[in-house]
Design a protein around this motif. Structure first.
Motif, mmCIF file in Angstrom:
data_model
loop_
_atom_site.group_PDB
_atom_site.id
_atom_site.type_symbol
_atom_site.label_atom_id
_atom_site.label_comp_id
_atom_site.label_asym_id
_atom_site.label_seq_id
_atom_site.Cartn_x
_atom_site.Cartn_y
_atom_site.Cartn_z
ATOM 1 N N PHE A 172 0.835 -1.211 0.000
ATOM 2 C CA PHE A 172 0.000 0.000 0.000
ATOM 3 C C PHE A 172 0.869 1.261 0.000
ATOM 4 O O PHE A 172 0.561 2.238 -0.673
ATOM 5 C CB PHE A 172 -0.937 0.002 1.206
ATOM 6 N N ILE A 173 1.935 1.232 0.785
ATOM 7 C CA ILE A 173 2.826 2.399 0.839
ATOM 8 C C ILE A 173 3.448 2.640 -0.528
ATOM 9 O O ILE A 173 3.488 3.781 -1.017
ATOM 10 C CB ILE A 173 3.919 2.191 1.904
ATOM 11 N N GLN A 174 3.907 1.581 -1.187
ATOM 12 C CA GLN A 174 4.516 1.725 -2.508
ATOM 13 C C GLN A 174 3.519 2.280 -3.531
ATOM 14 O O GLN A 174 3.903 3.029 -4.431
ATOM 15 C CB GLN A 174 5.041 0.377 -2.993
ATOM 16 N N SER A 175 2.242 1.921 -3.377
ATOM 17 C CA SER A 175 1.209 2.385 -4.315
ATOM 18 C C SER A 175 0.553 3.684 -3.861
ATOM 19 O O SER A 175 -0.440 4.105 -4.443
ATOM 20 C CB SER A 175 0.136 1.302 -4.480
ATOM 21 N N LYS A 176 1.086 4.274 -2.781
ATOM 22 C CA LYS A 176 0.580 5.555 -2.268
ATOM 23 C C LYS A 176 -0.892 5.475 -1.882
ATOM 24 O O LYS A 176 -1.672 6.399 -2.120
ATOM 25 C CB LYS A 176 0.815 6.679 -3.279
ATOM 26 N N VAL A 177 -1.270 4.365 -1.290
ATOM 27 C CA VAL A 177 -2.615 4.212 -0.736
ATOM 28 C C VAL A 177 -2.669 4.955 0.596
ATOM 29 O O VAL A 177 -1.765 4.810 1.429
ATOM 30 C CB VAL A 177 -2.952 2.718 -0.529
ATOM 31 N N SER A 178 -3.686 5.757 0.796
ATOM 32 C CA SER A 178 -3.792 6.508 2.043
ATOM 33 C C SER A 178 -4.066 5.567 3.218
ATOM 34 O O SER A 178 -4.705 4.533 3.066
ATOM 35 C CB SER A 178 -4.909 7.550 1.944
ATOM 36 N N GLU A 179 -3.557 5.934 4.378
ATOM 37 C CA GLU A 179 -3.723 5.167 5.621
ATOM 38 C C GLU A 179 -3.416 3.686 5.396
ATOM 39 O O GLU A 179 -4.269 2.809 5.603
ATOM 40 C CB GLU A 179 -5.142 5.348 6.175
ATOM 41 N N PRO A 180 -2.196 3.361 4.982
ATOM 42 C CA PRO A 180 -1.873 1.971 4.631
ATOM 43 C C PRO A 180 -2.021 0.981 5.782
ATOM 44 O O PRO A 180 -2.552 -0.116 5.597
ATOM 45 C CB PRO A 180 -0.422 2.064 4.155
ATOM 46 N N GLU A 195 -13.777 22.104 -6.645
ATOM 47 C CA GLU A 195 -13.097 21.356 -5.582
ATOM 48 C C GLU A 195 -13.118 19.858 -5.831
ATOM 49 O O GLU A 195 -12.232 19.130 -5.355
ATOM 50 C CB GLU A 195 -13.743 21.669 -4.231
ATOM 51 N N LEU A 196 -14.129 19.360 -6.557
ATOM 52 C CA LEU A 196 -14.224 17.928 -6.818
ATOM 53 C C LEU A 196 -12.985 17.405 -7.531
ATOM 54 O O LEU A 196 -12.563 16.274 -7.307
ATOM 55 C CB LEU A 196 -15.458 17.624 -7.673
ATOM 56 N N ARG A 197 -12.415 18.223 -8.383
ATOM 57 C CA ARG A 197 -11.261 17.786 -9.168
ATOM 58 C C ARG A 197 -10.039 17.530 -8.294
ATOM 59 O O ARG A 197 -9.100 16.856 -8.732
ATOM 60 C CB ARG A 197 -10.922 18.824 -10.236
ATOM 61 N N ARG A 198 -10.027 18.044 -7.086
ATOM 62 C CA ARG A 198 -8.867 17.902 -6.208
ATOM 63 C C ARG A 198 -9.051 16.817 -5.150
ATOM 64 O O ARG A 198 -8.207 16.659 -4.268
ATOM 65 C CB ARG A 198 -8.558 19.239 -5.530
ATOM 66 N N LEU A 199 -10.135 16.063 -5.238
ATOM 67 C CA LEU A 199 -10.404 15.041 -4.238
ATOM 68 C C LEU A 199 -9.533 13.807 -4.454
ATOM 69 O O LEU A 199 -9.009 13.564 -5.537
ATOM 70 C CB LEU A 199 -11.879 14.634 -4.283
ATOM 71 N N GLN A 200 -9.401 12.987 -3.403
ATOM 72 C CA GLN A 200 -8.640 11.749 -3.482
ATOM 73 C C GLN A 200 -9.273 10.808 -4.504
ATOM 74 O O GLN A 200 -10.493 10.800 -4.693
ATOM 75 C CB GLN A 200 -8.619 11.061 -2.120
ATOM 76 N N PRO A 201 -8.456 9.949 -5.138
ATOM 77 C CA PRO A 201 -9.021 8.985 -6.099
ATOM 78 C C PRO A 201 -10.033 8.043 -5.460
ATOM 79 O O PRO A 201 -10.960 7.578 -6.128
ATOM 80 C CB PRO A 201 -7.792 8.239 -6.624
ATOM 81 N N GLU A 202 -9.866 7.733 -4.165
ATOM 82 C CA GLU A 202 -10.841 6.874 -3.486
ATOM 83 C C GLU A 202 -12.248 7.454 -3.587
ATOM 84 O O GLU A 202 -13.232 6.716 -3.643
ATOM 85 C CB GLU A 202 -10.476 6.714 -2.004
#
Length: 328
Positions: free
Chosen positions: A60-68, A239-246
């Motif tokens: 998860f850390i390598q893939s930059k997943v939040s809160e791994p 602001e929607l454009r700046r949201l997390q991919p999740e």
């Protein structure tokens, strides 16, 4: 304006089976990711809980997943059907083949930024555990304060009738009904009913699929309420454009997009709520911290008889919850 449909996500019981639509490049990315994980799986130290937690955390850390760390802990807890607090005690426990397969499937979903809440299919809100599935809006921690405030007002009145506008998963309504013993999306309506049935409060709840207009409520439902509560979309379209991919990939944008200034739905609520409230009834809104200060101008512009009585802060000290009253 063209619309890009990224994916349809099947229920959590089918794990991470994704059907990709009109989205060039994503299918290749998934195949590549699965092949890489298949190669990496042979390098894992053991089949024990602690080893697997460390392995997937590193992925998860390598893939930059939040809160791994938290992500893999919630997933492992769902696989083992235990509480997160039990994982330390189970550190040396070995997963069987079925559990290992489920863990890998769930973690693959998380690598593709699917929110943990959708992966495990449920989430705690206030004192209840809600079923969740995409793309129905995931209730946020700050909304628990809105539920607490609504419960306090209803207790002060000795009970009463409640109208929730924009039900999502039904988090507010079912939590309030559980404590005190409407949305355009058909998916949200069904999920609200399922969560109500799960908690045994379905006989006290009516869910209507309607638009937010003067005639939105069915005839039998056009009655006056002691409290109207809503967590309307309050982000600006920009602001929607700046949201997390999740959020962007999985949650319903209609539950987030408040229009150019974030107040499109709030304006409608201020206009229609007086017709839903009894004299002395109250409207509770969760808003962006910059928006409560604008309520006075919005009320004046709309000619609404509502009075902005108070703004309550969230746990971070931000002006978040607006309380309005229809004078007696």
């Amino acid at each position: 304006m063209s619309r890009l449909n990224i994916m349809h996500v099947f229920p959590p019981s089918t794990f991470c089976k994704l059907r990709w639509l009109h989205c060039h490049g994503f299918s290749c990315k998934i195949v590549s990711c699965v092949r890489n994980l298949s190669q990496l799986s042979g390098q894992e130290a053991s089949n024990k809980v602690q080893s697997l937690l460390q392995f997937w955390k590193s992925q998860f850390i390598q893939s930059k997943v939040s809160e791994p760390a938290e992500s893999v802990q919630y997933i492992m807890s769902a696989v083992l059907k235990c509480a997160r607090g039990d994982l330390a005690r189970l550190a040396e426990t070995e997963l069987d083949a079925g559990q290992r397969k489920n863990l890998e499937r769930f973690c693959l979903c998380r690598l593709h930024k699917m929110p943990v809440q959708y992966i495990i299919g449920e989430w705690d809100f206030c004192d209840v555990t809600l079923k969740l599935r995409p793309p129905v809006f995931i209730p946020r921690p700050e909304t628990e304060q809105l539920a607490q405030l609504a419960a306090e007002r209803l207790r002060q009145r000795g009970g009463g009738r409640l109208l929730e506008v924009g039900c999502g998963s039904g988090a507010l309504s079912v939590a309030l009904l559980h404590w005190l013993q409407d949305d355009q999306s058909a998916d949200a309506c069904r999920l609200t009913e399922e969560n109500a049935a799960r908690l045994g409060v379905e006989d006290r709840l009516r869910v209507y699929n309607a638009t937010l207009t003067e005639d939105s409520l069915p005839g039998e439902h056009r009655q006056l309420y002691d409290l109207v509560v809503s967590n309307p979309p309050y982000l600006t379209t920009a602001e929607l454009r700046r949201l997390q991919p999740e959020i962007l990939l999985y949650e319903d944008r209609a539950a987030l997009d408040g229009g150019p200034d974030g107040l499109r739905v709030t304006r409608r609520l201020l206009r229609h709520a007086p017709g839903w409230l009894r004299p002395g009834g109250r409207l509770l809104l969760e808003l962006d911290p910059a928006q409560p200060a604008r309520l006075g101008g919005l009320l004046a512009d709309s000619g609404s008889p509502l009075r902005h009585d108070h703004t309550h802060s969230d746990y971070a000290g931000r002006q978040r919850f607006a309380e309005l009253c229809l004078p007696p």
